[in-house]
Design a protein around this motif. Structure first.
Motif, PDB file in Angstrom:
ATOM      1  N   VAL A  29       0.821  -1.113  -0.013  1.00 44.97           N
ATOM      2  CA  VAL A  29       0.168  -0.021  -0.105  1.00 44.97           C
ATOM      3  C   VAL A  29       0.892   1.074   0.030  1.00 44.97           C
ATOM      4  N   LYS A  30       1.789   1.194   0.702  1.00 45.39           N
ATOM      5  CA  LYS A  30       2.961   2.406   0.951  1.00 45.39           C
ATOM      6  C   LYS A  30       3.435   2.806  -0.593  1.00 45.39           C
ATOM      7  N   ASN A  31       3.807   1.523  -1.253  1.00 44.85           N
ATOM      8  CA  ASN A  31       4.456   1.697  -2.705  1.00 44.85           C
ATOM      9  C   ASN A  31       3.535   2.533  -3.425  1.00 44.85           C
ATOM     10  N   ALA A  32       2.341   2.157  -3.488  1.00 47.17           N
ATOM     11  CA  ALA A  32       1.379   2.886  -4.342  1.00 47.17           C
ATOM     12  C   ALA A  32       1.125   4.208  -3.852  1.00 47.17           C
ATOM     13  N   VAL A  33       0.821   4.455  -2.558  1.00 52.36           N
ATOM     14  CA  VAL A  33       0.506   5.988  -2.133  1.00 52.36           C
ATOM     15  C   VAL A  33       2.038   6.896  -2.219  1.00 52.36           C
ATOM     16  N   ASP A  34       2.989   6.264  -2.328  1.00 52.18           N
ATOM     17  CA  ASP A  34       4.231   7.279  -2.514  1.00 52.18           C
ATOM     18  C   ASP A  34       4.229   7.688  -3.740  1.00 52.18           C
ATOM     19  N   ILE A  35       3.726   6.987  -4.961  1.00 53.12           N
ATOM     20  CA  ILE A  35       3.572   7.513  -6.310  1.00 53.12           C
ATOM     21  C   ILE A  35       2.468   8.411  -6.296  1.00 53.12           C
ATOM     22  N   TRP A  36       1.439   8.252  -5.548  1.00 54.80           N
ATOM     23  CA  TRP A  36       0.403   9.161  -5.566  1.00 54.80           C
ATOM     24  C   TRP A  36       0.686  10.290  -5.063  1.00 54.80           C
ATOM     25  N   LYS A  37       1.613  10.452  -4.159  1.00 53.59           N
ATOM     26  CA  LYS A  37       2.212  11.461  -3.382  1.00 53.59           C
ATOM     27  C   LYS A  37       3.186  12.313  -3.748  1.00 53.59           C
ATOM     28  N   ARG A  38       3.756  12.101  -4.966  1.00 52.54           N
ATOM     29  CA  ARG A  38       5.010  12.665  -5.396  1.00 52.54           C
ATOM     30  C   ARG A  38       4.667  14.271  -5.704  1.00 52.54           C
ATOM     31  N   GLN A  39       3.591  14.609  -6.305  1.00 52.99           N
ATOM     32  CA  GLN A  39       3.058  16.104  -6.625  1.00 52.99           C
ATOM     33  C   GLN A  39       3.064  16.951  -5.261  1.00 52.99           C
ATOM     34  N   PHE A  40       2.471  16.324  -4.303  1.00 60.69           N
ATOM     35  CA  PHE A  40       2.365  16.954  -2.968  1.00 60.69           C
ATOM     36  C   PHE A  40       3.716  17.065  -2.279  1.00 60.69           C
ATOM     37  N   ASP A  41       4.492  15.916  -2.154  1.00 61.86           N
ATOM     38  CA  ASP A  41       5.908  16.062  -1.953  1.00 61.86           C
ATOM     39  C   ASP A  41       6.780  17.222  -2.653  1.00 61.86           C
ATOM     40  N   GLU A  42       6.736  17.254  -3.806  1.00 63.78           N
ATOM     41  CA  GLU A  42       7.521  18.045  -4.470  1.00 63.78           C
ATOM     42  C   GLU A  42       7.136  19.670  -4.166  1.00 63.78           C
ATOM     43  N   GLU A  43       5.856  20.066  -4.072  1.00 66.57           N
ATOM     44  CA  GLU A  43       5.373  21.254  -3.667  1.00 66.57           C
ATOM     45  C   GLU A  43       5.597  21.558  -2.229  1.00 66.57           C
ATOM     46  N   ASP A  44       5.404  20.562  -1.404  1.00 66.78           N
ATOM     47  CA  ASP A  44       5.744  20.543   0.119  1.00 66.78           C
ATOM     48  C   ASP A  44       7.231  20.875   0.147  1.00 66.78           C
ATOM     49  N   ALA A  45       8.210  20.338  -0.363  1.00 64.82           N
ATOM     50  CA  ALA A  45       9.605  20.445  -0.255  1.00 64.82           C
ATOM     51  C   ALA A  45       9.970  22.032  -0.178  1.00 64.82           C
ATOM     52  N   LEU A  46       9.384  22.669  -1.458  1.00 66.67           N
ATOM     53  CA  LEU A  46       9.794  24.083  -1.569  1.00 66.67           C
ATOM     54  C   LEU A  46       9.248  24.946  -0.457  1.00 66.67           C
ATOM     55  N   ALA A  47       8.022  24.565  -0.120  1.00 72.67           N
ATOM     56  CA  ALA A  47       7.100  25.320   0.980  1.00 72.67           C
ATOM     57  C   ALA A  47       7.980  25.123   2.104  1.00 72.67           C
ATOM     58  N   ARG A  48       8.448  23.837   2.409  1.00 69.25           N
ATOM     59  CA  ARG A  48       9.168  23.598   3.724  1.00 69.25           C
ATOM     60  C   ARG A  48      10.724  24.473   3.658  1.00 69.25           C
ATOM     61  N   LYS A  49      10.950  24.393   2.569  1.00 68.38           N
ATOM     62  CA  LYS A  49      12.399  25.353   2.564  1.00 68.38           C
ATOM     63  C   LYS A  49      12.187  26.674   2.857  1.00 68.38           C
ATOM     64  N   ARG A  50      11.156  27.396   2.436  1.00 69.92           N
ATOM     65  CA  ARG A  50      10.846  28.727   2.790  1.00 69.92           C
ATOM     66  C   ARG A  50      10.685  28.962   4.290  1.00 69.92           C
ATOM     67  N   GLU A  51       9.933  27.648   4.710  1.00 70.60           N
ATOM     68  CA  GLU A  51       9.616  28.185   6.162  1.00 70.60           C
ATOM     69  C   GLU A  51      10.834  27.961   7.000  1.00 70.60           C
ATOM     70  N   GLU A  52      11.851  27.230   6.762  1.00 71.97           N
ATOM     71  CA  GLU A  52      12.970  26.832   7.323  1.00 71.97           C
ATOM     72  C   GLU A  52      13.954  28.207   7.311  1.00 71.97           C
ATOM     73  N   GLU A  53      13.789  28.763   5.811  1.00 70.14           N
ATOM     74  CA  GLU A  53      14.657  30.027   5.719  1.00 70.14           C
ATOM     75  C   GLU A  53      14.188  31.098   6.641  1.00 70.14           C
ATOM     76  N   TRP A  54      12.772  31.288   6.763  1.00 67.11           N
ATOM     77  CA  TRP A  54      12.008  32.019   7.711  1.00 67.11           C
ATOM     78  C   TRP A  54      12.547  31.900   8.907  1.00 67.11           C
ATOM     79  N   LYS A  55      12.686  30.799   9.543  1.00 64.67           N
ATOM     80  CA  LYS A  55      12.944  30.478  10.814  1.00 64.67           C
ATOM     81  C   LYS A  55      14.342  30.754  11.327  1.00 64.67           C
ATOM     82  N   GLU A  56      15.193  30.574  10.272  1.00 60.28           N
ATOM     83  CA  GLU A  56      16.807  30.845  10.333  1.00 60.28           C
ATOM     84  C   GLU A  56      16.634  32.556  10.528  1.00 60.28           C
ATOM     85  N   ARG A  57      15.986  33.285   9.556  1.00 60.24           N
ATOM     86  CA  ARG A  57      16.182  34.582   9.698  1.00 60.24           C
ATOM     87  C   ARG A  57      15.399  35.141  11.113  1.00 60.24           C
TER      88      ARG A  57
END
Length: 697
Positions: free
Chosen positions: A344-372
């Motif tokens: 089940v995880k293997n199937a969900v991981d493929i479906w989750k790719r677009q979420f993960d790619e977008e969230d990676a950018l968002a989390r990077k912005r949030e981490e940069e804000w926390k550092e500042r």
């Protein structure tokens, strides 16, 4: 000059390489073009058919020679000759008696010659496409030059016969699977022997007709005379019906699975009552089952439904009761240790790719804000919170952080995937699990939730909860999460539960791999779900689910089964929402029959699993709270066991552990529903309104 005029083929949508021949028909249609040669009667024929026609007219036009063309839908099982007789009776005119084969073309007419056009002319339903069957006249027709000159093992031999089908399955597919099950295509020196064996087995699904076998059998370089000799020899034996292997091949191809797995599919159906038709699944769902053993199809489907719904979070649908719903779904995949829940995880991981790619950018912005923020000087103003949208959160997220994510969600649904339900339970200790399942309950219908703290360090606010999740866990962890003290709070009925197959003492399952094309199609499905917004109308789906939930109500009422009555309601909602996802992925304007079948299958599976997992605990709570007795099964209905006229004592004998007040409540319910009417104070009789429910489901 006549050959330069435009023509079209009303009986077939596509031919291989645009070669208009019976053998090259790829997408035959269940339609028949009738040709009335009598001149000058088009308006009369049109008026009669529009007033009352035995078949559905799709097109009525006047030919350039003032005859009449009428295109109609050809119902399943009706021959062209039968249709011609019906239309002759309806119009009073005799159509051309020649059998119209699938490759027939007709000259196009000027626009002003068109008398009637149905919108259905431009629609090809699943039922309409692919039901073509050969007539005897077509089978007797001379094969063209290309068919006579097939080279041995040529792939084009199979492709050229794709239009010939059995139960909607191309004979080429059946034959290919036969070769796979029987040592492959014949090698040099075994051609005639293997072709003879194939013909012996194939004739059972060709009505034991030699002309049909001549049309569908591969040749591998044999001439017509040589192939006919093989078929004659095969047909000399007494017909014995379809062989076991051939039946397995047909059954498997109907479901879209390997024939090696048909026995597993039958075993799953016997245990769960569910048989997944992979062939009928739309884009995304079908590819999710690639390489997955049949016994694990339902867990995988149930596991990906919540993330599918999360992608379609801008969609609204009207439910059977008239209320508007969003697609809130939660699923738990349960199984013992090492039961391959990772599939089940293997199937969900493929479906989750677009979420993960977008969230990676968002989390990077949030981490940069926390550092500042962390590195600013004492008198320096804190940088402004970017309020990033993060869609995927861990299941162990704190309530405060979860509230923050909801506040920044911009109307979107959040999603979580948890590999271990037990980890969630442990991290949500000391009463936090209770707080979390309040949030989970509210997320099913986007309810309102919030918290208010007098501190800047804790998140405060009120939000509408849109939160879908999928969790994997052992049966023991599931029992610990849903105990007697919380089984009645409503969360258990909102969860789509799926059970992994029992792996005790079983052989190691074999998994396949999805191709890059399969994964690309899943991403295409994700994009399709995200493209839908606003209200999606699904009237056929509403009608089907409404009928199902009423059927379950009658079953529960006849058994006085409070558990089934409780779980049937939200199982119907879950099945409905799964059906909406199927419909969106199918890309069709209206819900197909496959969509309705899928929704009902999911509702039925959800109900059975909820009762199996939570039913006993909930039943005990009902017994303790209401002093009511335990239920009987579907095939042991209390109501059905009673005579047409019965007494209070007879009912009490069947429900011996019920109190007098419980017996009174049962009688009051049946009377209120109009199932019984009183004879005297202690006797009643069944009415004509008494429902009849099938004895197995």
């Amino acid at each position: 000059m006549k050959h330069r005029l435009p023509v079209w083929t009303p009986h077939c949508a596509e031919f291989k390489d645009n070669h208009r021949a019976i053998a090259d028909a790829i997408k035959p249609l269940n339609r028949l073009m009738l040709d009335f040669d009598e001149k000058g009667h088009t308006d009369e024929i049109c008026a009669r058919l529009l007033e009352k026609s035995p078949l559905v007219p799709l097109l009525i036009e006047e030919s350039v020679r003032r005859g009449t063309h009428v295109l109609v839908e050809l119902p399943d099982g009706m021959s062209p000759e039968q249709a011609q007789e019906l239309m002759q009776e309806a119009t009073g005119f005799t159509p051309d008696a020649a059998v119209k084969d699938v490759s027939r073309c007709i000259y196009m007419v000027p626009e002003d010659h068109t008398k009637f056009v149905s919108p259905k002319l431009f629609e090809v339903s699943e039922e309409c496409e692919g039901n073509f069957s050969l007539t005897s006249n077509e089978l007797k027709s001379e094969p063209d030059e290309r068919e006579r000159n097939f080279a041995p093992t040529s792939e084009s031999e199979h492709e050229s016969k794709n239009g010939l089908m059995f139960k909607g399955i191309p004979y080429t597919s059946i034959i290919s699977e036969w070769w796979r099950r029987n040592g492959g295509e014949p090698a040099e020196g075994e051609r005639n022997v293997k072709l003879h064996k194939l013909a012996v087995n194939l004739r059972a699904i060709c009505d034991n007709k030699k002309v049909v076998l001549m049309a569908v059998m591969p040749r591998f370089g044999l001439s017509d005379v040589e192939l006919k000799s093989v078929i004659d020899s095969a047909c000399k034996e007494e017909p014995k019906g379809i062989s076991k292997v051939m039946q397995q091949i047909v059954d498997a191809l109907e479901l879209g699975i390997s024939s090696d797995e048909i026995e597993d599919a039958e075993a799953v159906a016997a245990e769960t009552g569910i048989k997944v038709n992979v062939k009928a699944l739309p884009i995304g769902l079908k590819e999710s089952l690639v390489g997955v053993p049949v016994s694990m199809h339902m867990p995988v489907l149930c596991g990906i439904m919540p993330i599918c719904a999360a992608y379609a979070d801008q969609v609204e649908v009207e439910y059977c009761d008239g209320n508007t719903h969003h697609l809130g779904l939660m699923s738990i995949i349960r199984g013992e240790q090492a039961s391959n829940k990772s599939v089940v995880k293997n199937a969900v991981d493929i479906w989750k790719r677009q979420f993960d790619e977008e969230d990676a950018l968002a989390r990077k912005r949030e981490e940069e804000w926390k550092e500042r923020k962390k590195g600013r000087k004492a008198n320096e103003k804190a940088p402004e919170d970017p309020h990033v949208l993060i869609r995927v959160v861990p299941v162990t997220v704190s309530c405060s952080t979860l509230l923050k994510r909801f506040k920044n969600a911009q109307g979107h649904t959040l999603y979580s995937f948890g590999e271990e339900l037990d980890t969630l339970r442990k991290t949500n200790g000391a009463g936090s699990w209770s707080s979390k399942y309040d949030i989970y309950r509210l997320s099913f219908d986007r309810g309102e939730w919030g918290q208010d703290y007098n501190s800047d360090s804790a998140e405060s606010g009120v939000v509408n909860v849109a939160y879908n999740w999928t969790m994997l866990g052992t049966n023991g962890a599931l029992r610990k999460c849903f105990k007697a003290d919380n089984i009645e709070n409503g969360l258990s009925s909102r969860i789509l539960v799926a059970e992994m197959p029992d792996s005790s003492f079983s052989k190691m399952p074999k998994f396949g791999k999805r191709s890059a094309e399969d994964e690309a199609r899943i991403q295409e499905a994700v994009t399709r779900l995200r493209s839908f917004t606003g209200l999606i109308d699904t009237p056929r789906l509403r009608k089907a689910i409404e009928a199902w939930v009423e059927e379950k109500r009658v079953e529960a009422a006849k058994d006085i089964d409070h558990v089934k009555d409780t779980y049937r309601k939200r199982a119907a909602v879950i099945g409905f929402r799964c059906g909406v996802i199927f419909h969106l992925l199918s890309g069709k304007d209206k819900e197909s029959k496959s969509c309705l079948d899928f929704a009902l299958m999911m509702a039925e599976y959800c109900l059975k699993q909820q009762i199996k997992v939570f039913g006993e605990a909930l039943r005990h709570e009902y017994v303790n709270a209401q002093d009511e007795c335990q239920r009987y099964g579907v095939n042991h209905s209390i109501f059905d066991q009673l005579a047409p006229a019965f007494s209070r004592e007879e009912l009490k004998a069947l429900k011996s552990d019920c109190t007098d007040s419980g017996i009174r409540n049962i009688i009051m319910r049946w009377k209120r529903d109009g199932w019984i009417e009183p004879i005297d104070r202690n006797h009643w009789q069944k009415t004509s309104l008494c429902p009849i429910v099938p004895t197995s489901h």
